[in-house]
Design an enzyme around this catalytic site. Sequence first.
Site, PDB file in Angstrom:
ATOM      1  N   ASP A 116       0.974  -0.926  -0.213  1.00 53.74           N
ATOM      2  CA  ASP A 116       0.213   0.064  -0.187  1.00 53.74           C
ATOM      3  C   ASP A 116       0.963   0.992   0.135  1.00 53.74           C
ATOM      4  O   ASP A 116       1.694   1.631   1.132  1.00 53.74           O
ATOM      5  CB  ASP A 116      -0.748  -0.044   1.234  1.00 53.74           C
ATOM      6  CG  ASP A 116      -1.935   1.199   1.329  1.00 53.74           C
ATOM      7  OD1 ASP A 116      -1.440   2.322   0.896  1.00 53.74           O
ATOM      8  OD2 ASP A 116      -2.747   0.983   1.768  1.00 53.74           O
ATOM      9  N   HIS A 117       1.263   1.786  -1.182  1.00 51.55           N
ATOM     10  CA  HIS A 117       2.376   2.901  -1.288  1.00 51.55           C
ATOM     11  C   HIS A 117       2.017   4.004  -0.256  1.00 51.55           C
ATOM     12  O   HIS A 117       3.122   4.598   0.308  1.00 51.55           O
ATOM     13  CB  HIS A 117       2.461   3.407  -2.634  1.00 51.55           C
ATOM     14  CG  HIS A 117       1.104   4.396  -2.932  1.00 51.55           C
ATOM     15  ND1 HIS A 117       0.040   4.125  -3.412  1.00 51.55           N
ATOM     16  CD2 HIS A 117       1.441   5.618  -3.086  1.00 51.55           C
ATOM     17  CE1 HIS A 117      -0.636   5.314  -3.610  1.00 51.55           C
ATOM     18  NE2 HIS A 117       0.206   6.398  -3.594  1.00 51.55           N
ATOM     19  N   HIS A 177      -5.740   2.875   1.574  1.00 48.58           N
ATOM     20  CA  HIS A 177      -5.047   3.963   2.177  1.00 48.58           C
ATOM     21  C   HIS A 177      -5.422   4.691   3.197  1.00 48.58           C
ATOM     22  O   HIS A 177      -4.995   4.928   4.088  1.00 48.58           O
ATOM     23  CB  HIS A 177      -4.995   4.995   0.981  1.00 48.58           C
ATOM     24  CG  HIS A 177      -4.415   4.569  -0.282  1.00 48.58           C
ATOM     25  ND1 HIS A 177      -3.443   3.549  -0.451  1.00 48.58           N
ATOM     26  CD2 HIS A 177      -4.749   5.007  -1.615  1.00 48.58           C
ATOM     27  CE1 HIS A 177      -3.102   3.422  -1.648  1.00 48.58           C
ATOM     28  NE2 HIS A 177      -3.978   4.220  -2.373  1.00 48.58           N
TER      29      HIS A 177
HETATM   30  C1  BG6 Z   1      -4.047   4.750  -5.945  1.00 49.00           C
HETATM   31  C2  BG6 Z   1      -5.406   5.045  -6.558  1.00 49.00           C
HETATM   32  O1  BG6 Z   1      -3.824   3.772  -5.198  1.00 49.00           O
HETATM   33  O2  BG6 Z   1      -3.723   6.094  -5.163  1.00 49.00           O
HETATM   34  C3  BG6 Z   1      -5.588   6.034  -7.228  1.00 49.00           C
HETATM   35  O3  BG6 Z   1      -5.628   3.681  -7.247  1.00 49.00           O
HETATM   36  C4  BG6 Z   1      -5.337   7.389  -6.457  1.00 49.00           C
HETATM   37  O4  BG6 Z   1      -7.004   6.307  -7.882  1.00 49.00           O
HETATM   38  C5  BG6 Z   1      -3.883   7.438  -5.977  1.00 49.00           C
HETATM   39  O5  BG6 Z   1      -5.092   8.443  -7.377  1.00 49.00           O
HETATM   40  C6  BG6 Z   1      -3.628   8.340  -4.886  1.00 49.00           C
HETATM   41  O6  BG6 Z   1      -1.989   8.160  -4.548  1.00 49.00           O
HETATM   42  P1  BG6 Z   1      -1.404   9.576  -4.176  1.00 49.00           P
HETATM   43  O7  BG6 Z   1       0.066   9.005  -3.774  1.00 49.00           O
HETATM   44  O8  BG6 Z   1      -1.114  10.537  -5.484  1.00 49.00           O
HETATM   45  O9  BG6 Z   1      -2.150  10.189  -3.277  1.00 49.00           O
END
Ligand code: BG6
Length: 504
Positions: free
Chosen positions: A191-192, A254
């Site tokens: 989960d980045h 997230h």
């Molecule tokens: C991803 C989603 O996991 O996270 C996207 O699939 C979303 O839809 C993105 O835009 C948001 O990531 P960040 O790092 O730009 O907040």
Amino acid sequence: MNEQLIPGVSGSASAHTLVIFGGSGDLAARKLLPALYNLRQNNLLPEPLAVVGLGRRELDDQSYRDRLRSATQEFSRTGSPDEDSWTSFERGLYFVRGDFGVLSGFEYLKERLRTIEKEHATGGNRIFYLATQPSLFPEIIRLLGESGLSKSSGATRIVIEKPFGRDLATAHALNEISNGVFDESQIYRIDHYLGKETVQNVLVMRFANVMFEPVWNRQYVASVQITVSEADGLEGRGTYYEEAGALRDVVQNHIMQLLAVVAMEPPVNFQADSIRDEKVKVLRALRKMKAADVRSHVVRASYGEGVVGGREVPAYRDEEGVASGSQTETYVAARLFIDNWRWKGVPFYLRSGKRLAKRATEIAIQFKEVPHLLFGLSNPDGVPPNVLSIRIQPDEGISITFEAKEPGPAMRVRPVNMDFGYGESFSRVSSDAYERLLLDVLLGDQTLFIRRDETEAAWDAVMPILDSWGAEADSPLETYVAGSWGPRSAGDLLREDGFRWRRF
Ligand code: BG6
């Protein structure tokens, strides 16, 4: 910062072969390869490292390398790669074309790996990275087992991208397959958000300072807001998003991770499982909604046309890949409760949406009002409560709003801000979340990855919402103007409790 608080950063990674399923896809080009290149530039990658992209495209090693070079130029936070270092980096990049839905594709891969691993002396240490469309994950994992590729003379790990399943049943089934082929200690569910510096800093802020923890509970906290707001739309991912929607795309993973990090108890130490034990307890303590609660605690909506960043944008239903009668939500707001000793009765308000007014991810802790208002006479509107806001992005930092006396003869009280900005306090630019996470996989550190029970607990928490939306054909899907802050009823959710959403 005491580096020991964040495990893994000071370890050293050993030689590896990284095999990317979906190696010619978007994620590899936009995130994975630029991250690997930046790690190499910072001397953090193990030597030697071979990267093998897998896919169906008509590419050979050289055309794959050229493609990744342009992608790195376009998407890397550091811009164009340096000529000499790219030349040395690309020597370790390979492309293997094949059908990875059938056993013969894996047999062929085994052959190619034998040669590549020998050439680079990677000692049989392998990481398989699943970056294909998620529906292919189960079969790939099964075939990794059947072909024997899951076992090698070195250490083998598997990284599984999100979305991890599309509901509790499919996540459970994927876990069964994964745990049948790999041991849990080999599985890295990504989960980045957990790779973001500011998310890790929540742990440091809470547990490396003495002044926050005593007030971090229901006695002092009135409510918590977690916002993941995006100005962007679908970015060409209409077909995927139609199947996902905001709840599956952002809330289940997230936002649940942000919630777990902000609400967890102090772990006994900073080992991966100690931290994950505490996070999973929070997810399990989330109050299960009944179908009847969903309508009063959750708002869902999709965007209509509007103006974002000065540009006219179409309604969600007019986007490419989206059905004209789509019922998919691009916005969710919800009120959740954590039924444990620390948080009982404190509402946690969550919201996430696409095509909102601004990009902003924030956790805000709103404290209770002072018990006795000494300054009431000169402040007819009362004294606003303290707020601690943790800005995850952009403009990463933390601010505390508190009351101060306005200069002058009257005893007037006014809220002021105390602000910490990452950019100003540290001269180092934060690395991309994928850099941190890829490095942790290479180091074998699972702290920032989701354990099996965590992912299932997070699905379990959102299942009543999905079930209720699925069961009620008329379950309301509201519309909000693109470029606004979402539908009015999301505001009502807080207004009825005497709060309001934060503005950015
Ligand atoms: C991803 C989603 O996991 O996270 C996207 O699939 C979303 O839809 C993105 O835009 C948001 O990531 P960040 O790092 O730009 O907040």
